[in-house]
Every structure is written in C-alpha cells, then in structure tokens.
Scaffold this motif. Sequence first.
Motif, PDB file in Angstrom:
ATOM      1  N   GLY A  13       0.799  -1.218   0.000  1.00  0.00           N
ATOM      2  CA  GLY A  13       0.000   0.000   0.000  1.00  0.00           C
ATOM      3  C   GLY A  13       0.826   1.260   0.000  1.00  0.00           C
ATOM      4  N   ASP A  14       2.096   1.159   0.341  1.00  0.00           N
ATOM      5  CA  ASP A  14       2.999   2.307   0.369  1.00  0.00           C
ATOM      6  C   ASP A  14       3.829   2.311  -0.917  1.00  0.00           C
ATOM      7  OD1 ASP A  14       5.165   4.058   0.785  1.00  0.00           O
ATOM      8  OD2 ASP A  14       5.133   3.729   2.942  1.00  0.00           O
ATOM      9  N   PRO A  15       3.742   3.363  -1.734  1.00  0.00           N
ATOM     10  CA  PRO A  15       4.493   3.380  -3.007  1.00  0.00           C
ATOM     11  C   PRO A  15       5.997   3.211  -2.810  1.00  0.00           C
ATOM     12  CG  PRO A  15       2.871   5.133  -2.973  1.00  0.00           C
ATOM     13  CD  PRO A  15       2.898   4.556  -1.588  1.00  0.00           C
ATOM     14  N   ARG A  16       6.532   3.771  -1.719  1.00  0.00           N
ATOM     15  CA  ARG A  16       7.977   3.640  -1.478  1.00  0.00           C
ATOM     16  C   ARG A  16       8.346   2.184  -1.212  1.00  0.00           C
ATOM     17  NH1 ARG A  16       8.436   7.181   3.656  1.00  0.00           N
ATOM     18  NH2 ARG A  16       6.687   5.775   4.081  1.00  0.00           N
ATOM     19  N   LEU A  17       7.583   1.534  -0.316  1.00  0.00           N
ATOM     20  CA  LEU A  17       7.867   0.136  -0.011  1.00  0.00           C
ATOM     21  C   LEU A  17       7.643  -0.751  -1.225  1.00  0.00           C
ATOM     22  CD1 LEU A  17       6.321  -0.244   3.561  1.00  0.00           C
ATOM     23  CD2 LEU A  17       8.735  -0.176   2.942  1.00  0.00           C
ATOM     24  N   ARG A  18       6.614  -0.436  -1.995  1.00  0.00           N
ATOM     25  CA  ARG A  18       6.324  -1.247  -3.178  1.00  0.00           C
ATOM     26  C   ARG A  18       7.492  -1.201  -4.164  1.00  0.00           C
ATOM     27  NH1 ARG A  18       1.493   0.586  -3.910  1.00  0.00           N
ATOM     28  NH2 ARG A  18       1.992   2.163  -5.464  1.00  0.00           N
ATOM     29  N   THR A  19       8.060  -0.014  -4.367  1.00  0.00           N
ATOM     30  CA  THR A  19       9.201   0.104  -5.277  1.00  0.00           C
ATOM     31  C   THR A  19      10.411  -0.651  -4.742  1.00  0.00           C
ATOM     32  OG1 THR A  19       8.438   2.288  -6.019  1.00  0.00           O
ATOM     33  CG2 THR A  19      10.736   1.737  -6.431  1.00  0.00           C
ATOM     34  N   LEU A  20      10.663  -0.546  -3.430  1.00  0.00           N
ATOM     35  CA  LEU A  20      11.802  -1.243  -2.836  1.00  0.00           C
ATOM     36  C   LEU A  20      11.638  -2.755  -2.921  1.00  0.00           C
ATOM     37  CD1 LEU A  20      12.273   1.056   0.285  1.00  0.00           C
ATOM     38  CD2 LEU A  20      13.874   0.804  -1.625  1.00  0.00           C
ATOM     39  N   VAL A  21      10.413  -3.228  -2.736  1.00  0.00           N
ATOM     40  CA  VAL A  21      10.152  -4.662  -2.850  1.00  0.00           C
ATOM     41  C   VAL A  21      10.441  -5.139  -4.272  1.00  0.00           C
ATOM     42  CG1 VAL A  21       8.331  -6.409  -2.837  1.00  0.00           C
ATOM     43  CG2 VAL A  21       8.521  -4.802  -0.947  1.00  0.00           C
TER      44      VAL A  21
END
Length: 431
Positions: free
Chosen positions: A235-243
């Motif tokens: 749900g967090d764009p930052r975490l999604r990109t890092l994943v």
Amino acid sequence: MAATKSGRLPGRHRRPAERRATYGEVIAVREFRALWIGQGFSLLGDQLSRVALSVLVFERTDSPLATASVYALTYLPPIVGGPLLAGLADRYARRRVMIACDLLRAVLVGLMAVPGASFATLCVLVFCVVLLSAPFSAARAALLPELLAGDRYVAGSALQNMTNQGAQMLGFAVGGVLIMSMGPYRALALDSATYLASALIIVSGVRRRPAPVPADENRPSMWRMTRAGARLVFGDPRLRTLVLFAWLCGFYVLPEGIATPYADELTGDPRRLSLVTGLLMAAMPTGTVVGAFLFSRYVSPSNRLRSMGWMAMLTCAPLMVCAVRPPLVVVLLLWFVSGLGGAYQLAANAAFVQCVPAGQRGQAFGLVQSGLLASQGIGILAGGVAADHLGPENVVALAGAAGLITSAALTVLWRRSRREIIERVRAEADT
C-alpha cells in the motif's frame, strides 16, 4: 566574494561527512556475532546439497529442464506458505522461532541423507526444508535492526550478505570436488549437522526477548497479520518500489539455475562438467561479495541510495553479452560484474527498514523474502524451459535484457520517492 586559501567561500558550511560504521563495531556485538556465525554454517551446507542435486539430476536426465526444475524447488515453496509462516516471527519470540526452524530442518535434511529414499520423497523433504526458511529468515531479519542501529545495520547487512554469497562461492566452487569424493548422501548429512550447529549457536549467543505481539486474547490471527503485512508493504508506493527492486533478482539469478547445461555447452569433457558448473555458479556470488564490501565500506549512506538504480541495472546488462557465445573466461567475468551490481540490495534493505514499524518487521521481511525466493524459483524454472528450445546462452542474454528494462523503470520510480528516505538515513548516520 573572495575565496579563502582553501578555495572555499567564507560564510558557507559544508555538511559533515556521513559516518560509516566499521565491520569491527558490528562484529563486536555478541548477539549479531552469534547470528552471523550460525548463518555461515547453515548456508555452506545448503550450497553443497544444491550442487549435489543439480549435477546428479543432469547426469541422470541430460535435461536442462529437469535440472532447473530441481534447482527451482529450493526457491518455490515460499509461494505456498511463506507469507503466512513469516507471521510467526511477529507472533512468537523471534529467538524461539529461529531455534525451532533450525532443529526441524536438521531432522528433515537428516532423513534426506538416508540412502534408499525415492526421488519423490527427496523432493518433498526439500520442499519442507525450504518452506521453513521463511519464518527463520523473517525472524532473523526482524531481529537485526534491534541489535544494530543506524549505519551499523547496513554494515551488519553487508556482512550477512557477504557471508551468504561467500558460502555460495565456496559451496559451488568446492562442492563439485567434494561431492566427487564424499558422495551426495554424506553431503546431505553434513548439511543436517550445520543446522544443529546454527541452533546451538543461537541458544548460547542470542538472549531471550518477548514476542512482538503479546500473547493475550486480543492477538490477531495469522491470516489477519498476513493481510495487514501485505497492506503495509504494497500500500505504500515507497515500499512497493523497494520490494520490486529486491525481486529483480529473479532475472539475474536465473543463470545459476541453468549453469550445468551452460557448462555442458562450454566443455565437451564430462569429467570437467562439475568443475565448470561450480566455477559458473561461484562467479556471481564472488562479485557480490566484492561489491558488498566496496559499497558498504567506501560509499556514504545517502550515495548508496542515490546509486541504487544504476547498480541494479549493472546486475543485468553484462548478461546480455552472453548472446554472442563468449568463452568460459569471458562468461566468468561477465557474471562476476553482474554480481558486483547486486550490492544495491544493501541500500534497498536499509531503506526498507526505515519505512516499516518495528512490530511488523517480521511479517514485512517475510513477505519480501518469500517473494524474493519465489521470483528466483520462477525465473530459474522459466529459464530451464526456454533453454531446452533456445539454448542456455540465449536464455541468459534474454534474462539480462528483461532485467535491464525492468530496473530502468524502477529507477525512474525510485527517484520520485527517495528524498525523504535519504534524509532519514543521513540523520541516523550522523548520530
């Protein structure tokens, strides 16, 4: 305005250089040292068993698909139960989770070492062993930020990463020679012993801590915790990109899964097959060890985050050259350079920790680790299917091209969201 003798303009102050933690500081932490040594024991045994399975299956079947399928079996189980089992690291005491997983894996691998087990039985046991790696890895990853703060976390992650890749390098490079002399069953028995050693080290070196989620009547179910972790991560764009940066390894790990048929293309001598296979499998981990050392030791925390996209692209671009069918020495160099770029995972890991609440780290890291293993397994399996039709060299080149395109797109997304994380990492490094 006149400049001073040093060449700097008066009245302007440069920001102090960001402090980089040393490996000596990290190793001095007793609990981290226990996790680190235990990890090295179990990983070395794992790589021995992977080489044994890979060479054995190819010699029996002469099929890249069958070889890649067995190798992929060491990555795919997290798709089935990894995200759910990773929640154990937040539901129960993390030390207890690690010890239980080590003991169960020691028993399962011990059963694999019993001569006479059918191939299907071995596959089921391998599946269960790898499935247990999900809660173990989640618990260890969630515990690490509690032991190491600031840039010490990055230095500790670098040491663990180098240990991981170093174990692969030694296990793959030496594994072929050892298996020729000791046989696959003894290699599996050795793997079982390494899990027991890891459990004993954790018992003696890591202190007891309470479970992150108190054991009361309001504790959420495993399913609810899994859903909450998925919402947090995706749900967090930052975490999604890092994943997605983490899961990019599905492209550049693919060559390891078809290293045996690739070695068969490079040498026509069956007696050298296991040796060349080991060299190919060791090339990329060797590059990653060197890259992790240089990246963590000589690059500032904020510059690691700024260069993460370029490093990710470096992991994939060299693989494209395999399309021209270079000789063994050049292939080893290309795979080594690809491994150098893999050090970007250290920066992605540090950024991920900054964005995840401490109480949900086990679930979050478990989801990432499960997807990471799954992406590698799917990539290797797809590579085996394609290698039967296109040849291993072309498949490696195609994986490199697809990974380069994907990493370039992720780099654009990362540039939009990295500023806040860079400021946090810089602030911690300055303290």
